[in-house]
Design an enzyme around this catalytic site. Structure first.
Site, PDB file in Angstrom:
ATOM      1  N   VAL A 162       0.823  -1.222   0.000  1.00  0.00           N
ATOM      2  CA  VAL A 162       0.000   0.000   0.000  1.00  0.00           C
ATOM      3  C   VAL A 162       0.848   1.259   0.000  1.00  0.00           C
ATOM      4  CG1 VAL A 162      -2.051  -0.979   1.083  1.00  0.00           C
ATOM      5  CG2 VAL A 162      -0.180  -0.149   2.513  1.00  0.00           C
ATOM      6  N   ASP A 215       7.936  15.829  13.140  1.00  0.00           N
ATOM      7  CA  ASP A 215       7.424  15.744  11.772  1.00  0.00           C
ATOM      8  C   ASP A 215       5.903  15.681  11.768  1.00  0.00           C
ATOM      9  OD1 ASP A 215       7.935  13.713   8.778  1.00  0.00           O
ATOM     10  OD2 ASP A 215       7.507  15.837   9.085  1.00  0.00           O
TER      11      ASP A 215
END
Lengths: 328, 47, 298
Positions: free
Chosen positions: C8, C124
């Protein structure tokens, strides 16, 4: 701390630590004896009786105690090499921790400890954000990238992927501050500074022992400070966690007990004024229990002795021969 | 943690290493705060 | 124990597969970390993911179910989280309400509070690192840039956080930053949720400063002591800070306390920027509308 991987995976009682080592050692002994039996089997025609006798005497596998001698000896080497590389204190501590944990599940008869020394230091550098490329590390450590990387995976796996360590250095800094609060105006700050430095060194030495599996970092720190100044620690802990209320002390020093006094007044059916529980210190530490743990830790620290080079050489030779009967 | 076993009281600390940093321009501009340092080491001490 | 069924996603250091945990039948994501790519042994991002996810355990932080080695690859088995906040923001067919936004902000702040409480910086935070579980829970993910809060003398790299969500102190090259960089990122995400377009989309690092200060004003020593000591400060274009009124016009759907929360998360001075506790305890989360129940958010 109880959520931490260090507590969940790497804290033991002395008993289950010994069992763990025993299991590792017995597994390795089984392998060594099997290989030895096979070797003798395959060479029984050419082996003289004297050679057979030599094999029986000298090619015997290491005992658990001998393994631990070699692990302790090489743990010291990890510390010395890491210090020589000028690595920060916490990186050195993590190197030693990784090395010793590796040899809880792996025997020195399966992995030669000298092959793990650089790998543990290299991984500790990466894990503690002190990144050094493997090539420059190999140059500094006079090793080569293949040797350093060869067991990195195996090391991470043996560490059960738990890389975050709680070392006793931060608790040392924390107690250094809290002692100044609880014993405010009663400790000589210059003296405290000297104690701090001496304790920092002692912590690194403590990491070379099994203390780190048997006690929590703060307990180790308190034990090490009390080895420097037992009276300082007992006064500090008495004031901090002592429950009995001595009346003849000024509020400043006895701030904690003052609050407890108010709470007691309430219990004596006094006017139940609202004790702001936010500030009422949660005194859930049993002082006597803590003092007992600290003295147990001190005893263990005082008992630990380092391994001589001669002993290490003898065990290393035995380790070599039991894995290479043909050379013997 | 409702009851931490400590209170940060910077007025009582003599910690030259940390206190010297809070005067440095690059530390001040970066957002450095001594109470973050103290909170951290005191938490580790009382875990 | 696990199956890998469908690829994926593929990143610089890992390939992600969709799979099943055989014992429970639950869907899982297997992050297979490529090992040959990194010439210095195990990749730093992998080490960070493993190191910090092992210690974190919170409903709003992605759960690391298992780790194993296979065919010389490191495999992280993570809970399966089908979508993320970036998808939701971008997909104009999805209508969401101020109550939905409040719910997402609450869960994000709880997750990041747990990370900070463990003395870890995420470094992040951005919409596509805020994954959404099948029952609507926000989960902070991707700890490949995370690190422990530094010791007093440690130097940190300022080259962290995806540019549009990068705090001003990082844009200036700060080396001693704190949790405040994560709070800034969440503040920008909050603005983006209300606007449904990126709030500070700089094209490059220089432009990021330009875009940031044009929108929020160029910081001065008055409100951010020593900011003028950063190299490059003197070359900056000076913009005025927006008035409250200008902010109201920009964020028409925002209530007063929503604006207050956003302003304090986007405070220029990192020393006074709100931390996650101040955010969570702010008026915004106490006033109506109450945050939606995550399971009800379509």
């Amino acid at each position: 701390y109880r959520h931490s991987s260090q507590f969940r995976m790497w804290s033991f009682t002395e008993k289950n630590l010994r069992e763990k080592r025993k299991k590792t050692n017995e597994r390795a002994i089984g392998t060594i004896n099997e290989k030895l039996r096979k070797f003798i089997e395959d060479n029984k025609s050419s082996l003289t009786e004297e050679e057979l006798q030599t094999l029986r005497v000298k090619a015997s596998p290491l005992s658990m105690e001998e393994e631990l001698q070699l692990i302790n000896f090489y743990s010291k080497k990890v510390q010395v090499i890491a210090q020589h590389l000028n690595l920060p204190t916490e990186v050195i501590a993590t190197s030693i921790t990784f090395f010793r944990r590796f040899f809880l599940d792996n025997s020195v008869m399966e992995f030669d400890p000298k092959n793990l020394v650089h790998t543990t230091i290299f991984l500790a550098c990466k894990s503690e954000n002190y990144f050094i490329s493997v090539d420059s590390f190999a140059k500094k450590a006079k090793s080569n990238r293949e040797a350093i990387l060869k067991y990195e995976f195996k090391l991470v796996e043996s560490l059960k992927f738990s890389l975050l360590n709680h070392h006793p250095y931060k608790p040392l800094h924390g107690f250094f501050l809290d002692i100044q609060t609880i014993l405010y105006g009663k400790v000589d700050l210059k003296y405290m500074g000297q104690i701090y430095d001496r304790c920092k060194k002692k912590i690194t030495d403590a990491l070379l022992t099994d203390i780190v599996y048997l006690f929590t970092p703060p307990q180790i720190t308190l034990a090490i400070i009390s080895m420097e100044d037992e009276q300082l620690i007992s006064r500090y802990l008495e004031l901090k966690f002592g429950k009995d209320i001595s009346n003849n002390t000024d509020d400043q020093e006895n701030g904690v007990n003052k609050e407890v006094k108010e709470v007691n007044k309430e219990e004596e059916g006094g006017v139940p004024e609202k004790v702001d529980d936010k500030h009422e210190p949660q005194n859930d530490i049993e002082l006597n229990k803590l003092l007992t743990i600290i003295s147990q830790c001190v005893d263990l620290l005082e008992k630990s002795e380092s391994v001589t080079t001669d002993d290490a050489k003898r065990v290393a030779a035995k380790n070599y021969y039991c894995q290479n009967p043909s050379i013997l | 943690d409702l009851h931490q076993r400590f209170e940060v009281d910077e007025t009582k600390y003599n910690d030259p290493l940390v206190q010297e940093l809070e005067k440095r321009k690059d530390y001040i501009a970066s957002g450095f705060r001594t109470d973050f340092i103290y909170e951290r080491v005191l938490t580790e001490a009382f875990m | 124990n696990y199956t890998k069924e469908k690829k994926v996603g593929e990143g610089t250091y890992a390939v992600v597969y969709l799979g099943k945990q055989l014992s429970s039948g639950d869907s899982i994501a297997v992050k297979e970390i490529k090992t040959s790519e990194f010439k210095d042994g195990l990749d730093m991002s992998a080490i960070r993911e493993v190191k910090y996810l092992q210690e974190l355990n919170h409903p709003n932080v992605i759960n690391l179910i298992d780790i194993f080695m296979a065919y010389d690859n490191l495999n992280l088995v993570l809970e399966f989280l089908p979508t993320d906040l970036e998808v939701v923001i971008k997909d104009k067919n999805i209508l969401f309400t101020p109550a939905d936004i409040k719910s997402w902000m609450l869960m994000t702040l709880r997750g990041v509070y747990h990370v900070h409480r463990n003395f870890i910086l995420h470094r992040d935070l951005k919409p596509n690192n805020l994954l959404i579980s099948p029952d609507g829970l926000i989960k902070v993910a991707d700890f490949g840039l995370a690190r422990a809060v530094p010791g007093p003398r440690e130097m940190l790299t300022s080259n962290v956080v995806t540019r549009w969500y990068r705090a001003p102190e990082l844009l200036f090259g700060a080396k001693h930053y704190t949790y405040a960089v994560d709070v800034w990122s969440i503040g920008v995400i909050f603005a983006e949720l209300m606007l449904r377009i990126p709030y500070l989309p700089g094209q490059d690092d220089m432009n990021q400063m330009e875009v940031t200060f044009r929108a929020l004003g160029t910081p001065t020593d008055k409100q951010w002591p020593e900011v003028s000591s950063f190299p490059g400060y003197n070359k900056l274009q000076i913009y005025p800070s927006p008035s409250r009124d200008e902010l109201r016009k920009r964020f028409i759907a925002a209530t007063e306390s929503a604006l207050t929360l956003m302003e304090n998360m986007l405070m220029m001075n990192p020393q006074t920027r709100w931390n996650t506790i101040q955010c969570l305890e702010s008026e915004y989360f106490k006033e109506l509308p109450a945050p939606s129940d995550p399971a009800d958010i379509n």
